[in-house]
Scaffold this motif. Sequence first.
Motif, PDB file in Angstrom:
ATOM      1  N   PRO A   1      36.971   0.338   5.552  1.00  7.53           N
ATOM      2  CA  PRO A   1      38.592   0.249   5.481  1.00  7.53           C
ATOM      3  C   PRO A   1      39.290   0.769   6.664  1.00  7.53           C
ATOM      4  CG  PRO A   1      37.715   1.368   3.447  1.00  7.53           C
ATOM      5  CD  PRO A   1      36.343   1.422   4.645  1.00  7.53           C
TER       6      PRO A   1
ATOM      7  N   THR B   1      44.794   5.732  13.289  1.00  8.85           N
ATOM      8  CA  THR B   1      45.090   6.943  14.118  1.00  8.85           C
ATOM      9  C   THR B   1      44.325   8.191  13.502  1.00  8.85           C
ATOM     10  OG1 THR B   1      46.716   7.529  12.529  1.00  8.85           O
ATOM     11  CG2 THR B   1      47.239   5.990  14.197  1.00  8.85           C
TER      12      THR B   1
ATOM     13  N   GLY C   1      43.131   1.476   8.300  1.00  6.12           N
ATOM     14  CA  GLY C   1      44.664   1.504   8.352  1.00  6.12           C
ATOM     15  C   GLY C   1      45.132   1.449   9.666  1.00  6.12           C
TER      16      GLY C   1
HETATM   17  C1  LIG Z   1      49.434  11.474  17.347  1.00  7.63           C
HETATM   18  C2  LIG Z   1      48.545  11.829  15.893  1.00  7.63           C
HETATM   19  C3  LIG Z   1      49.318  12.957  15.196  1.00  7.63           C
HETATM   20  C4  LIG Z   1      48.485  13.168  14.137  1.00  7.63           C
HETATM   21  N1  LIG Z   1      49.054  14.471  13.360  1.00  7.63           N
HETATM   22  C5  LIG Z   1      48.550  14.478  12.291  1.00  7.63           C
HETATM   23  C6  LIG Z   1      49.187  15.452  11.583  1.00  7.63           C
HETATM   24  O1  LIG Z   1      50.039  16.262  11.731  1.00  7.63           O
HETATM   25  N2  LIG Z   1      48.666  15.897  10.017  1.00  7.63           N
HETATM   26  C7  LIG Z   1      47.623  14.972   9.449  1.00  7.63           C
HETATM   27  O2  LIG Z   1      47.193  15.118   8.527  1.00  7.63           O
HETATM   28  N3  LIG Z   1      47.040  13.939  10.371  1.00  7.63           N
HETATM   29  C8  LIG Z   1      47.616  13.715  11.820  1.00  7.63           C
HETATM   30  N4  LIG Z   1      46.703  12.471  12.319  1.00  7.63           N
HETATM   31  C9  LIG Z   1      45.833  11.967  11.913  1.00  7.63           C
HETATM   32  C10 LIG Z   1      45.871  10.798  11.175  1.00  7.63           C
HETATM   33  O3  LIG Z   1      47.361  10.112  11.555  1.00  7.63           O
HETATM   34  C11 LIG Z   1      46.166  10.695  10.065  1.00  7.63           C
HETATM   35  O4  LIG Z   1      44.627  10.964   9.432  1.00  7.63           O
HETATM   36  C12 LIG Z   1      46.342   9.296   9.200  1.00  7.63           C
HETATM   37  O5  LIG Z   1      46.829   9.868   7.730  1.00  7.63           O
HETATM   38  C13 LIG Z   1      45.538   8.300   9.363  1.00  7.63           C
HETATM   39  O6  LIG Z   1      46.016   6.942   8.904  1.00  7.63           O
HETATM   40  P1  LIG Z   1      45.709   5.616   9.415  1.00  7.63           P
HETATM   41  O7  LIG Z   1      46.415   4.567   8.713  1.00  7.63           O
HETATM   42  O8  LIG Z   1      45.802   5.740  10.860  1.00  7.63           O
HETATM   43  O9  LIG Z   1      44.425   5.424   8.908  1.00  7.63           O
HETATM   44  P2  LIG Z   1      42.767   5.024   9.714  1.00  7.63           P
HETATM   45  O10 LIG Z   1      42.475   6.121  10.942  1.00  7.63           O
HETATM   46  O11 LIG Z   1      42.899   3.701   9.724  1.00  7.63           O
HETATM   47  O12 LIG Z   1      41.793   5.407   8.491  1.00  7.63           O
HETATM   48  C14 LIG Z   1      41.360   6.833   8.150  1.00  7.63           C
HETATM   49  C15 LIG Z   1      40.306   6.883   7.142  1.00  7.63           C
HETATM   50  O13 LIG Z   1      40.958   6.297   6.046  1.00  7.63           O
HETATM   51  C16 LIG Z   1      40.210   5.240   5.535  1.00  7.63           C
HETATM   52  N5  LIG Z   1      41.221   4.198   5.093  1.00  7.63           N
HETATM   53  C17 LIG Z   1      42.139   3.688   5.897  1.00  7.63           C
HETATM   54  N6  LIG Z   1      42.901   2.736   4.979  1.00  7.63           N
HETATM   55  C18 LIG Z   1      42.288   2.861   3.788  1.00  7.63           C
HETATM   56  C19 LIG Z   1      42.448   2.216   2.500  1.00  7.63           C
HETATM   57  N7  LIG Z   1      43.597   1.326   2.310  1.00  7.63           N
HETATM   58  N8  LIG Z   1      41.841   2.419   1.344  1.00  7.63           N
HETATM   59  C20 LIG Z   1      40.744   3.177   1.596  1.00  7.63           C
HETATM   60  N9  LIG Z   1      40.141   3.789   2.921  1.00  7.63           N
HETATM   61  C21 LIG Z   1      41.159   3.728   3.951  1.00  7.63           C
HETATM   62  C22 LIG Z   1      39.378   4.868   6.863  1.00  7.63           C
HETATM   63  O14 LIG Z   1      38.193   4.250   6.464  1.00  7.63           O
HETATM   64  C23 LIG Z   1      39.054   6.067   7.350  1.00  7.63           C
HETATM   65  O15 LIG Z   1      38.188   6.823   6.818  1.00  7.63           O
HETATM   66  C24 LIG Z   1      47.439  12.397  13.480  1.00  7.63           C
HETATM   67  C25 LIG Z   1      47.060  11.639  14.502  1.00  7.63           C
HETATM   68  C26 LIG Z   1      47.570  11.198  15.576  1.00  7.63           C
HETATM   69  C27 LIG Z   1      46.870   9.951  16.368  1.00  7.63           C
END
Ligand SMILES: Cc1cc2nc3c(=O)[nH]c(=O)nc-3n(C[C@H](O)[C@H](O)[C@H](O)COP(=O)(O)OP(=O)(O)OC[C@H]3O[C@@H](n4cnc5c(N)ncnc54)[C@H](O)[C@@H]3O)c2cc1C
Length: 470
Positions: A66, A71, A68
């Motif tokens: 999966p 990030t 999202g």
């Molecule tokens: C600039 C920056 C700042 C950040 N700051 C923080 C912060 O302060 N705090 C923090 O906690 N994180 C932070 N992060 C990390 C990141 O943003 C988080 O982990 C965020 O929650 C990931 O969301 P995403 O939609 O990008 O997930 P993705 O990167 O697309 O996926 C993350 C994980 O979730 C799974 N996944 C995604 N969608 C689903 C779904 N619908 N069902 C089941 N599994 C799924 C994926 O397989 C993967 O294992 C930061 C990242 C960046 C780039």
Amino acid sequence: MTAFDALADVVGPAACLTDPHDLEPYSLDWRGAYDARPTAVVKPASTAEVQAVVARARDEGLAVVPAGGRTGLCGGAVALSNGPASIVVSLERLNRIRDIDARDFSIVAEAGCVVQAVQQAAADAGRLFPIQWGAQGTAQIGGMLSTNAGGIRTLCWGNARELVLGLEVVLPDGRVLDDLRRVRKDNSGYALRHLFIGAEGTLGIITAAAMRLLPPLRNVETAFIAVPSPDAALSLYGRFRESGADLVAFELAVRHSMELCARYGVDLRMPLPLDAPWYVMAEIAAAHPSVPLRQMMEETLSGAMEAGEVLDAALAESEAQRLGIWKIREDYPECSRHGGPAVNTDTSVPVSAVPTFLSKAIGEVERRWPQGRIVAIGHAGDGNIHFSLQVPEGWEQGRPAWVAATDGFEALVNEIAVSLGGSFSAEHGIGQSKRHAMATHKNPVALDVMRQIKATLDPEGRMNPGKVLP
Ligand SMILES: Cc1cc2nc3c(=O)[nH]c(=O)nc-3n(C[C@H](O)[C@H](O)[C@H](O)COP(=O)(O)OP(=O)(O)OC[C@H]3O[C@@H](n4cnc5c(N)ncnc54)[C@H](O)[C@@H]3O)c2cc1C
């Protein structure tokens, strides 16, 4: 029928990508540490389509990853480079706000909703969706929940998990677990939703979530503060907690991290000269506008100044200045990327142990890798410090050479955090990058139970294989 035909049959050919050029963005993780081409990227637009895609993938013998907003910082949303043939299931088209109820203080959003869109929908309804962090403009609700994201407001409102009332999940066997209710109280057995929060897609695909909203913040004061040491920052944290206001954010940053922002940030203005060793960004809030927050902020800071805990402070005089202070913090990861490759950690310790953690980690790391530049920044009010070691100025050998040169860094920093009662994975999750640390630090009984849960829900190991479990 080919695998492509089977999947395209569900989502339509335009939402089933196989061209190498189209697959590229879904192959590389945000940090550029993992690169693996999936067989296809599939973009379902409804829960029924997610169900059908999972079923077709099973028929075709494909693993499901999966994705999202991609990030995530642990390589969870990309396939394994030496793993089974996989499809990336991108939730980006599953992006409707299904319901928002201001009286109920709740929202029901699909997994592919961008976090910022949910914040905006809540604000439009006169409510607050409190999760906030640098990637909120790209990260999605499904990713936020699957990583149990934290961010700068965790101190006050908790991680993503604490906002969830109900979930809708497509299980690895294709069934839908419909637990999307908005009730606050339901003690009818196991709280199954919590299994999927923080599971990083290894137990199923979250398709929608019912979440709590809060009253809007009508009264806030924000400050950018120069402090002489993490010890002084800890004392200041105590003063804020005792001030009578709600402390909603308390971030600590070493000077080098602020220098990276000053150097590489776009439209960032530093509120103070960068001549102190450490900086704090703090925000206090009150639900009612009549609470004299400015006075509370000034009294807290002047008391701390008299005690030598604060060197200088700049208070936001307008909403634009307040957003400017948070932009520095939120843009930091991007600025840091421009500063060159780094080896990173995501540690937490009890808040009172933050100064000890930092002095031990800095001392050891400076001794063993004197050429590197230490970047320590984090949600100190939660005891969560991202302690990294960046290449020296002018490094041209690239990331792999730096990773090799700093072999043992992550293990050392994690060991210090764990020895102080902390964790090697505070908020980013495990993904691929921290599986070895799971093997070292996770309680063996907990690991065993996790494996049993995985085997029960996903006996064929098709959901995001090679992630989380060592
Ligand atoms: C600039 C920056 C700042 C950040 N700051 C923080 C912060 O302060 N705090 C923090 O906690 N994180 C932070 N992060 C990390 C990141 O943003 C988080 O982990 C965020 O929650 C990931 O969301 P995403 O939609 O990008 O997930 P993705 O990167 O697309 O996926 C993350 C994980 O979730 C799974 N996944 C995604 N969608 C689903 C779904 N619908 N069902 C089941 N599994 C799924 C994926 O397989 C993967 O294992 C930061 C990242 C960046 C780039």
